[in-house]
Scaffold this motif. Structure first.
Motif, PDB file in Angstrom:
ATOM      1  N   ALA A 365      85.324  29.858  68.747  1.00 28.52           N
ATOM      2  CA  ALA A 365      85.108  31.027  67.879  1.00 28.52           C
ATOM      3  C   ALA A 365      86.302  31.260  66.961  1.00 28.52           C
ATOM      4  N   VAL A 366      87.510  31.144  67.506  1.00 30.45           N
ATOM      5  CA  VAL A 366      88.708  31.412  66.702  1.00 30.45           C
ATOM      6  C   VAL A 366      88.907  30.335  65.640  1.00 30.45           C
ATOM      7  N   PHE A 367      88.768  29.081  66.036  1.00 27.88           N
ATOM      8  CA  PHE A 367      88.953  27.998  65.068  1.00 27.88           C
ATOM      9  C   PHE A 367      87.911  28.076  63.948  1.00 27.88           C
ATOM     10  N   GLU A 368      86.659  28.352  64.301  1.00 24.61           N
ATOM     11  CA  GLU A 368      85.624  28.417  63.271  1.00 24.61           C
ATOM     12  C   GLU A 368      85.822  29.627  62.357  1.00 24.61           C
ATOM     13  N   ALA A 369      86.303  30.730  62.921  1.00 22.82           N
ATOM     14  CA  ALA A 369      86.577  31.907  62.092  1.00 22.82           C
ATOM     15  C   ALA A 369      87.697  31.628  61.097  1.00 22.82           C
ATOM     16  N   ALA A 370      88.574  30.690  61.464  1.00 22.42           N
ATOM     17  CA  ALA A 370      89.675  30.311  60.578  1.00 22.42           C
ATOM     18  C   ALA A 370      89.255  29.224  59.588  1.00 22.42           C
ATOM     19  N   GLY A 371      87.971  28.863  59.617  1.00 21.07           N
ATOM     20  CA  GLY A 371      87.474  27.865  58.672  1.00 21.07           C
ATOM     21  C   GLY A 371      87.736  26.431  59.073  1.00 21.07           C
ATOM     22  N   LYS A 372      88.046  26.206  60.343  1.00 22.73           N
ATOM     23  CA  LYS A 372      88.328  24.849  60.813  1.00 22.73           C
ATOM     24  C   LYS A 372      87.028  24.136  61.212  1.00 22.73           C
ATOM     25  N   ARG A 373      87.003  22.835  60.936  1.00 20.14           N
ATOM     26  CA  ARG A 373      85.850  22.006  61.307  1.00 20.14           C
ATOM     27  C   ARG A 373      86.050  21.519  62.743  1.00 20.14           C
ATOM     28  N   VAL A 374      85.159  21.953  63.641  1.00 20.40           N
ATOM     29  CA  VAL A 374      85.297  21.637  65.060  1.00 20.40           C
ATOM     30  C   VAL A 374      84.185  20.674  65.484  1.00 20.40           C
ATOM     31  N   MET A 375      84.563  19.626  66.187  1.00 22.48           N
ATOM     32  CA  MET A 375      83.587  18.695  66.752  1.00 22.48           C
ATOM     33  C   MET A 375      83.670  18.755  68.270  1.00 22.48           C
ATOM     34  N   LEU A 376      82.503  18.835  68.929  1.00 21.82           N
ATOM     35  CA  LEU A 376      82.425  18.838  70.387  1.00 21.82           C
ATOM     36  C   LEU A 376      81.808  17.531  70.862  1.00 21.82           C
ATOM     37  N   CYS A 377      82.335  16.987  71.943  1.00 21.26           N
ATOM     38  CA  CYS A 377      81.762  15.741  72.469  1.00 21.26           C
ATOM     39  C   CYS A 377      81.966  15.677  73.977  1.00 21.26           C
ATOM     40  N   ALA A 378      81.211  14.777  74.599  1.00 20.93           N
ATOM     41  CA  ALA A 378      81.287  14.547  76.043  1.00 20.93           C
ATOM     42  C   ALA A 378      80.904  13.093  76.295  1.00 20.93           C
ATOM     43  N   PRO A 379      81.289  12.550  77.449  1.00 19.59           N
ATOM     44  CA  PRO A 379      81.051  11.125  77.677  1.00 19.59           C
ATOM     45  C   PRO A 379      79.600  10.728  77.944  1.00 19.59           C
ATOM     46  N   THR A 380      78.762  11.649  78.393  1.00 20.35           N
ATOM     47  CA  THR A 380      77.368  11.304  78.684  1.00 20.35           C
ATOM     48  C   THR A 380      76.420  12.197  77.896  1.00 20.35           C
ATOM     49  N   GLY A 381      75.184  11.726  77.760  1.00 20.05           N
ATOM     50  CA  GLY A 381      74.184  12.497  77.039  1.00 20.05           C
ATOM     51  C   GLY A 381      73.904  13.836  77.690  1.00 20.05           C
ATOM     52  N   ARG A 382      73.818  13.846  79.020  1.00 20.24           N
ATOM     53  CA  ARG A 382      73.525  15.096  79.717  1.00 20.24           C
ATOM     54  C   ARG A 382      74.674  16.087  79.581  1.00 20.24           C
ATOM     55  N   ALA A 383      75.905  15.592  79.670  1.00 19.44           N
ATOM     56  CA  ALA A 383      77.066  16.476  79.526  1.00 19.44           C
ATOM     57  C   ALA A 383      77.136  17.041  78.113  1.00 19.44           C
ATOM     58  N   ALA A 384      76.825  16.201  77.120  1.00 16.92           N
ATOM     59  CA  ALA A 384      76.843  16.673  75.729  1.00 16.92           C
ATOM     60  C   ALA A 384      75.753  17.717  75.505  1.00 16.92           C
ATOM     61  N   LYS A 385      74.579  17.482  76.086  1.00 16.57           N
ATOM     62  CA  LYS A 385      73.473  18.429  75.931  1.00 16.57           C
ATOM     63  C   LYS A 385      73.826  19.769  76.559  1.00 16.57           C
ATOM     64  N   ARG A 386      74.433  19.728  77.741  1.00 14.64           N
ATOM     65  CA  ARG A 386      74.818  20.973  78.415  1.00 14.64           C
ATOM     66  C   ARG A 386      75.897  21.710  77.626  1.00 14.64           C
ATOM     67  N   LEU A 387      76.863  20.973  77.083  1.00 16.24           N
ATOM     68  CA  LEU A 387      77.923  21.580  76.283  1.00 16.24           C
ATOM     69  C   LEU A 387      77.337  22.273  75.057  1.00 16.24           C
ATOM     70  N   SER A 388      76.359  21.631  74.445  1.00 16.92           N
ATOM     71  CA  SER A 388      75.700  22.210  73.274  1.00 16.92           C
ATOM     72  C   SER A 388      74.964  23.497  73.643  1.00 16.92           C
ATOM     73  N   GLU A 389      74.294  23.481  74.797  1.00 15.17           N
ATOM     74  CA  GLU A 389      73.521  24.650  75.232  1.00 15.17           C
ATOM     75  C   GLU A 389      74.423  25.846  75.534  1.00 15.17           C
ATOM     76  N   VAL A 390      75.558  25.617  76.174  1.00 13.44           N
ATOM     77  CA  VAL A 390      76.398  26.745  76.591  1.00 13.44           C
ATOM     78  C   VAL A 390      77.271  27.268  75.455  1.00 13.44           C
ATOM     79  N   THR A 391      77.535  26.437  74.435  1.00 21.55           N
ATOM     80  CA  THR A 391      78.383  26.891  73.326  1.00 21.55           C
ATOM     81  C   THR A 391      77.583  27.292  72.099  1.00 21.55           C
ATOM     82  N   GLY A 392      76.314  26.845  72.010  1.00 19.74           N
ATOM     83  CA  GLY A 392      75.528  27.091  70.810  1.00 19.74           C
ATOM     84  C   GLY A 392      76.004  26.284  69.621  1.00 19.74           C
TER      85      GLY A 392
END
Length: 743
Positions: A365-392
């Motif tokens: 939230a803080v980085f995006e409010a500052a206009g920073k480009r943030v990328m999220l990743c995880a080593p597996t498809g399921r972990a990435a999907k869960r990360l996407s769900e909990v962070t939006g």
């Protein structure tokens, strides 16, 4: 005395892909009785004309039969034989129904049409341009493969692997095998050193040949990488190779020098460090040396670049986080937030329920409010999907983020074409091995921020290295350790007991006689057979009925071992029969695969975009096209029958393979038979995979052994030392670790 026999194959009674042994019924012209033939008959199919040499024998159980010692194959000439031959599944794209339509249209000329005028097949209903191309390619391959398969049958190579060898080398297959059979072990998944060594012996390669010594050295290094080690000490390597190959040690030393000169391996002297006090020599596969050295070098370079403050004061950040997340951060989380916002590289670690996800959301939230480009990743498809769900926020697998380039055979994102990001956050970082972490860090711009999130007390990565632990121990990277368990998390026995067990304490076990539904249970049972029957009862009846969880999608059985009554192999066989008795089934690579089966990918396959540990469901078995379709989170991926050794059943999986996944319920047997593998971090990892329910089955003695064992096998890595070293890190020789479809 050898005799000859000629006729056409009426039907196949039995055929083993593992030792080529087959039993078939042969129709001899003028003889109304079918004759039984047995022997190593590779790739035979109904309708084929055979000329066999061998002898008659009388089997005490099966009676009179002809044992073939050699044979040749001719294509069938009669309509009935042609139809049986084409309908046997030997030619991809043609099944029984299509074979009937072909002979109805072309009669005795059918095979001549396929051979000489394949475009005429378009006249047959159901054959379009795509299927025509499949049939044409399969026909040509089958024509050439016959000689290759007959050659390989004498060298203990299964039918499935023979097809792979031909696919890899084409008409050069026999020449390659004769010149250097050890190439098979490195070029073809599933054909390991032992199979290649057996072929080498049969074609006359001497036991002490240098080609064998060098191949054995590489095999040992690949084997230890499967165990998680990045390198092996020189003397340990020679000890293992000597035991495996039974070759004189001085000859093995020469083989090591040869491989070092060619750049296949790297020798590096070092003083003491993690593993011993005297000066010694480590031996790396070139790929892993380049990855470890490159990772340390790149991380130190990132750390050396001055950080640009984002200009947020504490008051504004606090209001922003409360507005975006509707939560008040704990003191620990505030310290973590400030650290992550002020350092180029940082690590967030902590057990379940300690607020790692909330902290990540606040950082985002803080980085995006500052206009920073943030990328999220995880080593597996399921972990990435869960990360996407909990962070939006969109999250990708690391492989997808780096974009695999099929032409170059490597990742498209790297130091020359970096990620378009100001901040990269890696979740489940304990799962990321040295090789993948190197490629990720290499693609992060020098101006960007890297934040790694993971539970360091879980099992380390399946692949070589112990990256998260090594970076923490190096003390070169700021570490945010979250310890406080939040109130809501404290209400879950799964989380409470995970923390207790991580401290070596026995879990709190609820009274099984109470009517209340808890989320953590221990079932005392010493007999492995009764453990097996209890697991079946839990999966099929008790858990689905009481907790309303689906046996296939929500319940996961984990086991520390592969062998034995309650190892993953037997558990999968029994659970498959109970949960999916579908008759739509094929047998390949020692497994019976059925439509509806839960399966796991066991190697990285970049062209298919599926990776080691991905779990999917078989949605289609097509015998005409000889393909199986597996759906991974709804995405279909096709496998040729010859590629099915990349899949295993996944009703039960190892704890290691469960990393990065979450399941509604986890069932984990804990038995003294698993003594060698009973470790605290293994039990802890298994328990923390569950969201709603954990059931441990076994003995309290076995659980106590595991909880006391907080000293798992140390992995041979030098990342910590390289991070602490102030000197320049450089890769000698061929510096770029190639992308490999590693196990």
């Amino acid at each position: 005395m050898s005799e000859t026999l000629e006729g056409h194959v009426e039907r196949i009674v039995y055929a083993s892909e593992h030792n080529h042994y087959a039993v078939a019924k042969l129709k001899i012209t003028g003889n109304p009785e079918l004759v039984t033939i047995v022997g190593e008959l590779v790739g035979i199919a109904p309708g084929q004309e055979l000329k066999l040499s061998g002898a008659w024998e009388t089997h005490p159980k099966y009676g009179h039969q002809f044992r073939a010692t050699g044979y040749s194959v001719r294509l069938p000439a009669q309509i009935q034989g042609i139809q049986k031959y084409l309908g046997s599944g030997l030619i991809r794209g043609i099944g029984p129904a299509m074979a009937q339509r072909l002979v109805d249209r072309f009669g005795e000329k059918t095979l001549r049409v396929i051979e000489r005028s394949p475009k005429k097949l378009l006249q047959v209903k159901g054959i379009g341009k795509k299927r025509l191309e499949v049939i044409r390619e399969a026909w040509e391959a089958q024509r050439d493969i016959r000689d290759v398969m007959i050659f390989l049958q004498g060298h203990d190579v299964s039918t499935g692997y023979s097809a792979k060898i031909f696919k890899q080398y084409g008409q050069d297959a026999i020449r390659v095998v004769q010149e250097n059979p050890y190439r098979l072990a490195t070029d073809i998944f599933g054909i390991g050193f032992l199979i290649a060594d057996g072929i080498a012996e049969k074609i006359g390669i001497a036991r002490d040949a240098m080609i064998r010594a060098e191949a054995g050295i590489l095999h040992v290094l690949n084997k230890v990488s499967d165990e998680g080690h990045v390198f092996l000490l020189h003397d340990q390597l020679l000890d293992r190779a000597e035991a495996l190959l039974e070759i004189d040690r001085t000859r093995l030393e020469t083989a090591v020098r040869n491989l070092a000169s060619s750049g296949d391996i790297v020798l590096e002297e070092f003083q003491g460090g993690d593993h011993l006090s005297r000066r010694t020599t480590s031996v790396y596969l070139r790929t892993y040396y380049a990855a470890e050295v490159g990772l340390a070098s790149r991380l130190k370079a990132l750390l050396s670049v001055p950080f640009q403050e984002i200009g947020q004061d504490v008051g504004r950040m606090e209001k922003l986080v409360q507005r975006k997340l509707a939560v008040i951060l704990s003191k620990e989380q505030w310290v973590g937030l400030k650290t992550a916002l002020s350092r180029k590289v940082s690590i967030i670690t902590g057990g379940p329920g300690t607020g790692k996800t909330t902290l990540v959301k606040a950082i985002l939230a803080v980085f995006e409010a500052a206009g920073k480009r943030v990328m999220l990743c995880a080593p597996t498809g399921r972990a990435a999907k869960r990360l996407s769900e909990v962070t939006g926020h969109e999250a990708k697998t690391i492989h997808r983020l780096l974009v695999y380039n099929f032409k170059s055979g490597g990742f498209q994102k790297n130091e020359t074409d970096p990620l378009d990001a100001d901040v990269v956050i890696v979740d489940e970082a304990s799962m990321v091995d040295a090789f993948l972490m190197y490629h990720l860090v290499k693609a992060i711009p020098m101006t960007a921020v890297l934040i790694m999130v993971g539970d360091v007390d879980q099992l380390p990565s399946v692949g070589p290295g112990n990256v998260l632990r090594d970076l923490i121990d190096s003390k070169r990277v700021p570490v945010i350790l979250l310890k406080k368990i939040f109130r809501q998390a404290r209400e879950s026995l799964i989380i409470v007991n995970a923390h207790r067990m991580n401290q070596g304490l026995s879990p709190t076990i609820p009274d099984s006689n109470r009517d209340s539904v808890e989320d953590f249970y221990f079932i005392q049972q010493e007999d492995p057979k009764k453990v097996l029957s209890t697991i079946l009862d839990l999966c099929c009846d008790r858990i689905p009925s009481r907790f309303k969880l689906d046996p296939l999608s929500d319940i996961q059985v984990l086991s520390p071992m592969h062998k034995g009554t309650i190892g993953t192999t037997n558990l999968n066989r029994v659970l498959q029969q109970a949960l999916n008795p579908s008759k739509d089934m094929i047998e390949r690579m020692g497994y019976h695969f059925r439509r509806g089966d839960k399966v796991m990918q066991i190697r990285n396959n970049y062209p298919k975009n599926v990776f080691n540990g991905d779990i999917g469901t078989i949605s289609r078995i097509d015998r005409d096209v000889q393909e199986v379709t597996v759906k991974y989170d709804g995405r279909p991926v096709d496998y040729e029958f010859s590629e099915l050794d990349e899949l295993v059943l996944a009703y039960a999986v190892s704890v290691h393979k469960s990393q990065g996944s979450e399941y509604g319920a986890v069932i984990l047997p804990v038995m003294t038979q698993h003594f060698v593998l009973l470790q605290r971090n293994l039990i802890y990892t298994g328990v923390t995979r569950a969201k709603e329910l954990v059931v441990l089955i076994g003995t309290k003695q076995a659980l106590a052994i595991a909880l006391r064992n907080d000293r798992p096998q140390k992995r041979m890595t030098r990342l910590r030392n390289r991070m602490q070293d102030n000197g320049e890190c450089g890769v000698r020789g061929k510096e770029e670790p190639e992308i490999q479809n590693r196990k």
